[in-house]
Design a protein around this motif. Sequence first.
Motif, PDB file in Angstrom:
ATOM      1  N   UNK A  60       0.847  -1.201   0.000  1.00  0.00           N
ATOM      2  CA  UNK A  60       0.000   0.000   0.000  1.00  0.00           C
ATOM      3  C   UNK A  60       0.875   1.242   0.000  1.00  0.00           C
ATOM      4  N   UNK A  61       0.706   2.139  -0.971  1.00  0.00           N
ATOM      5  CA  UNK A  61       1.470   3.380  -0.917  1.00  0.00           C
ATOM      6  C   UNK A  61       0.976   4.237   0.241  1.00  0.00           C
ATOM      7  N   UNK A  95      -7.264  17.920   3.472  1.00  0.00           N
ATOM      8  CA  UNK A  95      -7.878  16.899   2.609  1.00  0.00           C
ATOM      9  C   UNK A  95      -9.038  16.175   3.281  1.00  0.00           C
ATOM     10  N   UNK A 115      -8.810  10.226   4.471  1.00  0.00           N
ATOM     11  CA  UNK A 115      -8.441   9.389   3.330  1.00  0.00           C
ATOM     12  C   UNK A 115      -8.321   7.958   3.814  1.00  0.00           C
ATOM     13  N   UNK A 116      -8.514   7.024   2.893  1.00  0.00           N
ATOM     14  CA  UNK A 116      -8.513   5.625   3.236  1.00  0.00           C
ATOM     15  C   UNK A 116      -7.649   4.877   2.235  1.00  0.00           C
ATOM     16  N   UNK A 117      -6.662   4.135   2.735  1.00  0.00           N
ATOM     17  CA  UNK A 117      -5.781   3.335   1.886  1.00  0.00           C
ATOM     18  C   UNK A 117      -5.904   1.881   2.336  1.00  0.00           C
ATOM     19  N   UNK A 129       4.855   7.081   0.649  1.00  0.00           N
ATOM     20  CA  UNK A 129       4.908   8.003  -0.505  1.00  0.00           C
ATOM     21  C   UNK A 129       3.889   9.117  -0.393  1.00  0.00           C
ATOM     22  N   UNK A 130       2.600   8.800  -0.197  1.00  0.00           N
ATOM     23  CA  UNK A 130       1.624   9.869  -0.031  1.00  0.00           C
ATOM     24  C   UNK A 130       1.939  10.813   1.139  1.00  0.00           C
ATOM     25  N   UNK A 156       4.897  11.451   2.365  1.00  0.00           N
ATOM     26  CA  UNK A 156       6.141  12.169   2.082  1.00  0.00           C
ATOM     27  C   UNK A 156       5.964  13.186   0.962  1.00  0.00           C
ATOM     28  N   UNK A 157       5.039  12.911   0.041  1.00  0.00           N
ATOM     29  CA  UNK A 157       4.922  13.755  -1.148  1.00  0.00           C
ATOM     30  C   UNK A 157       3.546  14.380  -1.326  1.00  0.00           C
ATOM     31  N   UNK A 158       2.547  13.537  -1.498  1.00  0.00           N
ATOM     32  CA  UNK A 158       1.254  14.041  -1.937  1.00  0.00           C
ATOM     33  C   UNK A 158       0.536  14.878  -0.886  1.00  0.00           C
ATOM     34  N   UNK A 159       0.736  14.555   0.383  1.00  0.00           N
ATOM     35  CA  UNK A 159      -0.051  15.193   1.443  1.00  0.00           C
ATOM     36  C   UNK A 159       0.745  16.225   2.238  1.00  0.00           C
ATOM     37  N   UNK A 160       1.870  16.676   1.678  1.00  0.00           N
ATOM     38  CA  UNK A 160       2.774  17.529   2.457  1.00  0.00           C
ATOM     39  C   UNK A 160       2.163  18.854   2.880  1.00  0.00           C
ATOM     40  N   UNK A 161       1.102  19.282   2.200  1.00  0.00           N
ATOM     41  CA  UNK A 161       0.512  20.572   2.584  1.00  0.00           C
ATOM     42  C   UNK A 161      -0.390  20.444   3.812  1.00  0.00           C
ATOM     43  N   UNK A 162      -0.685  19.199   4.196  1.00  0.00           N
ATOM     44  CA  UNK A 162      -1.616  18.976   5.303  1.00  0.00           C
ATOM     45  C   UNK A 162      -0.925  18.920   6.662  1.00  0.00           C
TER      46      UNK A 162
END
Lengths: 438, 438
Positions: free
Chosen positions: A142-143, A298, A301-303, A146-147, A149-155
């Motif tokens: 499951x990523x 955001x 979120x669910x992974x 990565x999320x 470290x990268x995608x959610x950095x503004x949160x």
Amino acid sequence: MSSSARSDEGGMGVGLLGLGVVGTAVAKAIVERHRSEDPSVPLNVVAAVVRDTSRKRDVDLDPSVISTNLDTVVANPDVDIVVELMGGVDPAFDYITKALEAGQHVVTANKEVMAKRGSELLATAAENNVHLFYEASVAGGIPIIGPLMNDLTANKIQSLRGIINGTTNFILTKMAHEGADFDDVLSEAQSLGYAEADPTADVDGFDALYKISVLARLAYHTEVPVDVIHREGIREVHAKDFRYASELGYTIKLLAVAQANGESGLLSRVHPALIPLDVPMASVNGVLNAVEVEGDLVGPLWFQGPGAGPNPTASAVMGDVIRIAKGAPSNGSSSSAPKPFPIASMDDHVCQYYIRLTASDRPGVLANVARVLGDADISINSVLQKDTDIENGHADLVIMTHPARESNMQSAVSSIKELDSVLRLDSLLRVETYGDRA
Amino acid sequence: MSSSARSDEGGMGVGLLGLGVVGTAVAKAIVERHRSEDPSVPLNVVAAVVRDTSRKRDVDLDPSVISTNLDTVVANPDVDIVVELMGGVDPAFDYITKALEAGQHVVTANKEVMAKRGSELLATAAENNVHLFYEASVAGGIPIIGPLMNDLTANKIQSLRGIINGTTNFILTKMAHEGADFDDVLSEAQSLGYAEADPTADVDGFDALYKISVLARLAYHTEVPVDVIHREGIREVHAKDFRYASELGYTIKLLAVAQANGESGLLSRVHPALIPLDVPMASVNGVLNAVEVEGDLVGPLWFQGPGAGPNPTASAVMGDVIRIAKGAPSNGSSSSAPKPFPIASMDDHVCQYYIRLTASDRPGVLANVARVLGDADISINSVLQKDTDIENGHADLVIMTHPARESNMQSAVSSIKELDSVLRLDSLLRVETYGDRA
């Protein structure tokens, strides 16, 4: 880009520390698939260090590549990326350190070393301007690293909650569905290969603790030492508890949680918890993993996906390897200034509690228990009396409290155990709080 | 790193094309939060282009930054990153092209331009050695582009299936739970602001089509032109269909799917589908989005979260902006060689079908329909006869078929409509196939 540039001849060299089932899956991904399919990022398995070179392996590697000699991988200038799949702290910590100091990038699936010594290793990587990536260390394929470290950095991350140990989730799911007891299901899990001969790391919550420590450091930019994380395993969860929990509208899961609270700070905890049957976490069954991330921008979120297994783990390892091969940016600046974050005490945690007692079946018992709880400022939400044993004159008393502070509950529990009419306190389980049950 | 280096003074400049609710949320994230909290990656809002400068906006921006003058953003050397939040193809395509050609990175939330002209824009970005990132264009705040672009790169993607339009999911959820009809729920959604005054883009499936086109290109490294994607909206789904679907063990969702099949190639499709009640997709309700990704290494992954809204969208935009500010690697090599992937025809799609007819309530009707289906090589799984109208002598006939080929079904449907005993073919819906219902 100097640290991540590809060499002109034959692409980047990968060295494997370990060639078990995961290492073999990683080697296969490189040899059988990646080399032919993505020629823009050429990768080669230059060396693999194993304990036993004679063992047959299901991957087409030149035998000369495989050896017991650590120097073929660590600090070998032909190896640009070291993939560490040994597990444990010792000697993995030393090998990773040596590799980073030699200017090699490292990709690891090792949650224990990342939990216990990760900050030192990340600092070493930054000092040497190389990468240390570890997506595979948490939640298998499951990523989630990565999320974060990268995608959610503004949160600002408000909470991380997950089922991140497949072995215990397999066991608890079996117990829930079949009414079986822990020891029986553990034996079955062991015979199926889902649990180790020594199941301590899984069933006592250490594996989940390492993983939530890794996630919490990343999400909250702060060190979360493993010894400040509250940890309870699942050995004390009984078949009866699933039955009663279900009557009350819950199931039981081993949860790993890191939750920030503006006033009290960051609380990380691993323990079995009652989960309302109508939230998604209650339906994460078998060896599946799931992580719920709540960010202030955001929202929730669910992974979800496979939390273990050679191929899912290889997927995560290869994601990191290719990220490096493509020239991921230097991590120097971002890891240089972790902000301190106050660590909250488990004593201050507030939740509902599920208490199961074996008590004398006579008038006044509940009144005594209720008085002790009331003295600790804890009120009762509901009570079940079950499984009355007329012959021996006792019964199960199942109490669901209103939200209470952990320290109050612990002192109440000590007093309850002292009551004459209470034969045994069988279970004390926390109920996980879900604010919004859509 | 020249293209993504930060300037020495004041960090990277961000220019916004659009300052509506999403643009305002992005500006707030930079001004009120990012600047103070992550000094390692300094960002500044240099300019924002709007239609009406007099409008009051809920963000503390220097008024001199806001103008109607496009040149303050596009090709302005002080703007390193252009954030495009205008939507639509014209003039967004021209502005993005001009920005990329001027050496500016672009972050966009615009699914339509990325679906219709994305390949050209990505090629322009690669030629100019700048980034064009578009996480916010699909599934709002859910990291899905990032995982496909980075974390899952070692996988061959086998299928992408999602609920990626919040408006239609809100409408269908209401219809399912309240037994309401489409027109009534659409009006309610419009009054709540969940649907536009002209709801075409959402309810006729265009929005979902753009998004699945963007995801499919990324996952399969191939161009998926919007006009090869099968598209049906939800206007023809009736309250009755939810009732009957529920009796059969299903609910109805607008699905967007891209699925690779070794023999027939890549099939992309957007249509309402019957979903078994026991799979997670059936429980994605309201304005939530969810995407299921199946990779050959990792297996099935599940991503779920808020699919729209200013803050979730800003979370995705800011993830991309910060990724660029940190120096994401050049995308030149990876986007230079998209591999051709054969595009499959919807005619070859195979699934079960749900058919609802209004038929004469007399003997032999079902035999006639069954014969027509049989002639097209389609066999019947189950039949319900419902809502018999004795006065008018007709009834609802609900037929669930075994798996059938789309082209066969379409020809059968033409013949069924010709039958004297069939008054009307009310619904023809596909049943989504789930191989493994855990």
